[in-house]
Design a protein around this motif. Structure first.
Motif, PDB file in Angstrom:
ATOM      1  N   ASN A  43      36.600  34.531  37.990  1.00  0.00           N
ATOM      2  CA  ASN A  43      37.741  35.047  37.230  1.00  0.00           C
ATOM      3  C   ASN A  43      39.069  34.395  37.603  1.00  0.00           C
ATOM      4  OD1 ASN A  43      36.047  37.064  36.038  1.00  0.00           O
ATOM      5  ND2 ASN A  43      36.207  38.221  37.940  1.00  0.00           N
ATOM      6  N   CYS A  44      39.123  33.752  38.791  1.00  0.00           N
ATOM      7  CA  CYS A  44      40.386  33.222  39.305  1.00  0.00           C
ATOM      8  C   CYS A  44      40.187  31.802  39.835  1.00  0.00           C
ATOM      9  CB  CYS A  44      40.929  34.106  40.442  1.00  0.00           C
ATOM     10  SG  CYS A  44      40.924  35.877  40.073  1.00  0.00           S
TER      11      CYS A  44
ATOM     12  N   VAL B 255      43.996  34.044  37.035  1.00  0.00           N
ATOM     13  CA  VAL B 255      43.706  35.262  37.792  1.00  0.00           C
ATOM     14  C   VAL B 255      43.130  36.292  36.840  1.00  0.00           C
ATOM     15  CG1 VAL B 255      44.699  37.158  39.135  1.00  0.00           C
ATOM     16  CG2 VAL B 255      45.533  34.828  39.493  1.00  0.00           C
ATOM     17  N   LYS B 256      42.010  36.903  37.247  1.00  0.00           N
ATOM     18  CA  LYS B 256      41.336  37.922  36.430  1.00  0.00           C
ATOM     19  C   LYS B 256      41.069  37.416  35.009  1.00  0.00           C
ATOM     20  CE  LYS B 256      43.308  41.749  39.048  1.00  0.00           C
ATOM     21  NZ  LYS B 256      44.132  42.960  39.041  1.00  0.00           N
TER      22      LYS B 256
ATOM     23  N   TYR C 154      42.273  37.974  45.079  1.00  0.00           N
ATOM     24  CA  TYR C 154      43.186  38.116  43.946  1.00  0.00           C
ATOM     25  C   TYR C 154      42.725  39.208  42.983  1.00  0.00           C
ATOM     26  CZ  TYR C 154      46.163  34.177  45.118  1.00  0.00           C
ATOM     27  OH  TYR C 154      47.078  33.365  45.747  1.00  0.00           O
ATOM     28  N   CYS C 155      41.442  39.208  42.632  1.00  0.00           N
ATOM     29  CA  CYS C 155      40.974  40.215  41.668  1.00  0.00           C
ATOM     30  C   CYS C 155      40.070  41.263  42.313  1.00  0.00           C
ATOM     31  CB  CYS C 155      40.245  39.552  40.501  1.00  0.00           C
ATOM     32  SG  CYS C 155      38.659  38.790  40.930  1.00  0.00           S
TER      33      CYS C 155
ATOM     34  N   CYS D  27      35.855  31.953  42.693  1.00  0.00           N
ATOM     35  CA  CYS D  27      35.800  33.159  41.869  1.00  0.00           C
ATOM     36  C   CYS D  27      35.625  32.770  40.406  1.00  0.00           C
ATOM     37  CB  CYS D  27      37.081  33.963  42.054  1.00  0.00           C
ATOM     38  SG  CYS D  27      37.142  35.462  41.050  1.00  0.00           S
TER      39      CYS D  27
END
Length: 756
Positions: free
Chosen positions: A474-475, A706-707, A492-493, A472
């Motif tokens: 973002n994560c 995360v994010k 997660y996001c 990911c």
């Protein structure tokens, strides 16, 4: 002029002070909603807490409007909010946001929740047209199968094209996709061909189950009756009693008798369950007895319906019994007499994200105490904290060691995956012993449950040439492949990605899934047992409100032979005809990097094992693992909770973990890694000045991003009996010092108290 303290739905500490002129001050009541200004132009709906004549020494704005003639939040609710705020180190505004339904937090009329349904178009509502449609789809096999499955699910196939539509069942698009194992384009093509049509429909209606019928209550057997008497006896001394009853011992029937007793004393009852899936079965059992005195409350209900239930609880015609998931603890009660927390060990009772990160079991015990109500904790596998409290005499303890009707606990056979993989005898994730047991069950018209605690098709995909794994953006996690949707998803996001055709690292086309999620297990089972009717129950297949009910009802009625699922199938579901339960990979639970890993693994394996052989002959559990020599495996096999609990408590005492110590996790988040790193070091250092070696870290958590936010974690271990108010004051003081530094203006600090 009066001055009012108001809670606003913002993640900010404390309350806000507003002025109420003579005209409005007489209308303001604690617990009523107020429209108030904030900043230059914004307005919020808040809840009044208290009023005073004392003018504060700062300028205050005036209330714009009072929205309620009567309070919508009762005094004990406000007390509970304050307790959650203090204990879980969470702003009151976050608790208001979690507690109130959305329709009570806005001036706009709330929009009802809708789901997309599919129906049969008018021209095809006769037998001849249905045959033509099926023949037309002969070359589009996926569309044809989806259409035939739609006819079966909606009962059009059984009506022979008659115009009597009373028995037609409405089907959501998502339910059809899950049942038929088809994808969205197949449904879209059927709609474009004008065979099916799509429509939106509001979901959710209040229970109108008719009058209560106490005559439908079953008589308790001698073991249940003894437990029932012991519970009532212990309630005279203890406010909280733990009922430790083996799986299928008939705990629910005891709950029903306790509810009846509370209603006869003109008291209200709160019955909490960890998962919405469980409410489907238990709701039907309770409805048969308590009729329209029963109210259901959980997140799958539409907001309009939740507002209705909230308002009904404030009225004189309130529900006497509320059945719900953890959010039901926030409902208004006027005369609460009994709280039942079923499957009390379940981690689902702990809210993780967003804030407030409260535990519904603890909050419900505190709520019951405010009303002088009794609390019953029920489970086959008690949490270490609850069992320790019972051993220490803080809680009462009642044990129910016999299964209902004298049925034996299931036989658990351990399958050594390491040996079978070495000898190349595995068929994907299935051992020969597992497949033989499934086949025998199907031959004998029995049902099978397969437990795999990973959703999706594959936990990750990788390039076979260079080992590249998509992650990911973002994560710090790899992406899970969902074949039905043909996309990669971050769990997660929630961000989704297109599946690459070639490896972006080396250009190879050899990109394959690695590992097994429930979706892939389902596909392999369908290949191996093509005649079996297979269903899957996980987060992906239960997004709609009716999905839980349909999957569970179909399995209960024998319409499906094999149910594949994640941990939600392990939680107290009651099926008569299940003879085999398969635990496909125990190691994924045992090898998790957490001090609770063995506790959670033991509970999950014991609970899912308990789904086998609940009626009739003894059930069989096939437990696949590479760690056959671990003591916890033999303890699961022998249903030996006592020794498991003793070993675990001895270990926890040595390493300063619950129930001997309280844990607090401090999380710091920032978009820049170097900022969160320095903030973590500074906060950890300051906390050590006050709390010494109780502070561990800061460290990177297992998932450190995360994010797009970088995370650091500080662990605080607090011995039992420590002054928790002083600890809270230290945390708030240090946080305030850190946040005064301009470099940390965008830093986010939050706490997880008693983490799971």
């Amino acid at each position: 002029m009066k001055y009012v303290e108001v809670i606003l739905p913002l993640p900010l500490e404390g309350t806000f002070t507003y002025a109420a002129g003579d005209e409005l001050s007489s209308k303001v009541k604690p617990g009523a909603r107020l429209l108030v200004p904030l900043g230059k132009s914004k307005r919020y709906i808040g809840v009044a807490v208290s009023m005073t004549d004392v003018k504060p020494d700062f300028d205050v704005k005036e209330i714009v409007a009072v929205l309620d003639d009567k309070p919508v939040v009762l005094p004990n609710q406000l007390k509970l909010w304050q307790w959650i705020s203090n204990y879980y180190l969470s702003p009151l505004g976050d608790i208001l946001k979690a507690a109130l339904p959305s329709g009570l937090k806005t001036q706009d009329s709330y929009k009802p929740k809708t789901e997309q349904y599919v129906g049969l178009t008018e021209p095809y509502r006769n037998e001849q047209a249905l045959h033509i449609a099926i023949n037309t789809l002969s070359r589009a096999t996926k569309q044809q199968k989806a259409f035939i499955d739609f006819l079966a699910m909606s009962h059009w196939d059984s009506l022979s094209g008659t115009t009597n539509t009373e028995d037609i069942a409405e089907i959501t698009k998502e339910e059809l996709m899950n049942f038929s194992h088809c994808n969205a384009p197949s449904i879209k093509n059927l709609i474009e061909r004008k065979i099916l049509y799509a429509y939106e429909k509001e979901v959710g209606r209040l229970n109108n189950g008719g009058e209560s019928r106490f005559e439908n209550i079953k008589q308790l057997n001698k073991f249940q009756a003894k437990a029932f008497d012991e519970i009532n006896s212990q309630f005279e001394e203890k406010k909280v009693v733990l009922l430790h009853g083996v799986t299928s011992s008939g705990k629910t029937e005891i709950y029903i008798h306790l509810i009846k007793k509370a209603l006869e004393e003109h008291k209200q009852v709160l019955y909490l369950l960890p998962e919405i899936a469980l409410t489907v079965q238990i709701m039907e059992r309770l409805k048969r007895v308590f009729g329209d005195r029963l109210g259901i409350y959980h997140s799958k209900y539409s907001d309009a319906e939740r507002v209705e239930i909230w308002n009904k609880q404030l009225s004189d015609s309130h529900y006497d019994v509320i059945l719900g998931a953890r959010s039901a603890v926030f409902l208004p009660f006027t005369n609460l007499g009994l709280v039942i927390i079923d499957e009390e060990h379940e981690t689902s009772f702990k809210q993780q994200d967003p804030a407030p990160r409260y535990h519904a079991r603890s909050a419900a015990i505190v709520l019951a105490g405010m009303y002088g109500a009794k609390t019953l904790l029920g489970t086959a596998t008690p949490s270490m904290e609850s069992y320790y409290n019972a051993q220490q005499g803080k809680y009462g303890l009642v044990e129910l060691k016999k299964r209902f009707a004298g049925i034996e606990l299931p036989e658990i056979r351990v399958v050594d995956l390491k040996d079978l993989q070495h000898r190349k005898m595995m068929q994907g994730p299935f051992s020969p012993q597992m497949l033989a047991a499934i086949n025998d069950a199907l031959q004998n018209d029995k049902q099978v449950i397969l437990f795999q605690n990973r959703r999706g098709f594959a936990p990750m995909i990788e390039c076979r040439e260079c080992g590249w794994v998509p992650k990911c953006s973002n994560c710090d996690v790899s992406l899970t492949y969902h074949k039905n949707l043909n996309q990669l998803t971050c769990h997660y996001c929630g961000f989704t990605y297109t599946v690459p055709k070639v490896c972006p690292n080396c250009g190879s086309e050899k990109i394959n899934g690695r590992g097994y999620g429930t979706e892939k297990i389902e596909e392999r089972i369908c290949d191996i047992f093509p005649d079996a009717r297979v269903a899957r129950m996980d987060l992906d297949t239960t997004r709609t409100r009716n999905a839980y009910e349909r999957i569970i009802t179909d399995f209960s009625a024998g319409k499906t032979n094999i149910l594949i699922g994640t941990q939600m199938i392990s939680k107290g579901l009651d099926f008569d005809n299940v003879s085999v339960v398969g635990i496909l990979n125990a190691d994924s639970m045992l090898n998790y990097p957490d001090f609770r890993a063995y506790e959670h693994a033991f509970m999950m394996m014991s609970q899912v094992s308990g789904r086998a052989g609940r009626k009739g002959e003894r059930g069989l559990v096939m437990l696949q693992t590479k760690s056959v020599d671990l003591p916890v495996i033999s303890q699961v096999v022998n249903h030996d909770f006592k020794n498991f609990q003793k070993d675990l408590l001895d270990e926890r005492a040595v390493f300063h973990y619950p129930p001997f110590y309280h844990l607090v996790y401090v999380f710091l988040k920032h978009s820049k890694n170097e900022v969160v790193e320095s903030a973590g070091l500074e906060m950890g250092g300051r906390l050590k000045q006050y709390l010494g070696d109780r502070i561990l870290g800061p460290d990177k958590p297992a998932v450190a991003r995360v994010k797009a936010m970088n995370i650091r974690k500080i662990v605080i271990k607090l011995e039992n009996g420590i002054n928790q108010k002083q600890v809270r004051d230290v945390l708030h003081y240090v946080q305030k010092q850190i946040m005064q530094d301009k470099h940390y203006a965008a830093l986010h600090i939050y706490y997880d108290v008693d983490p799971l």
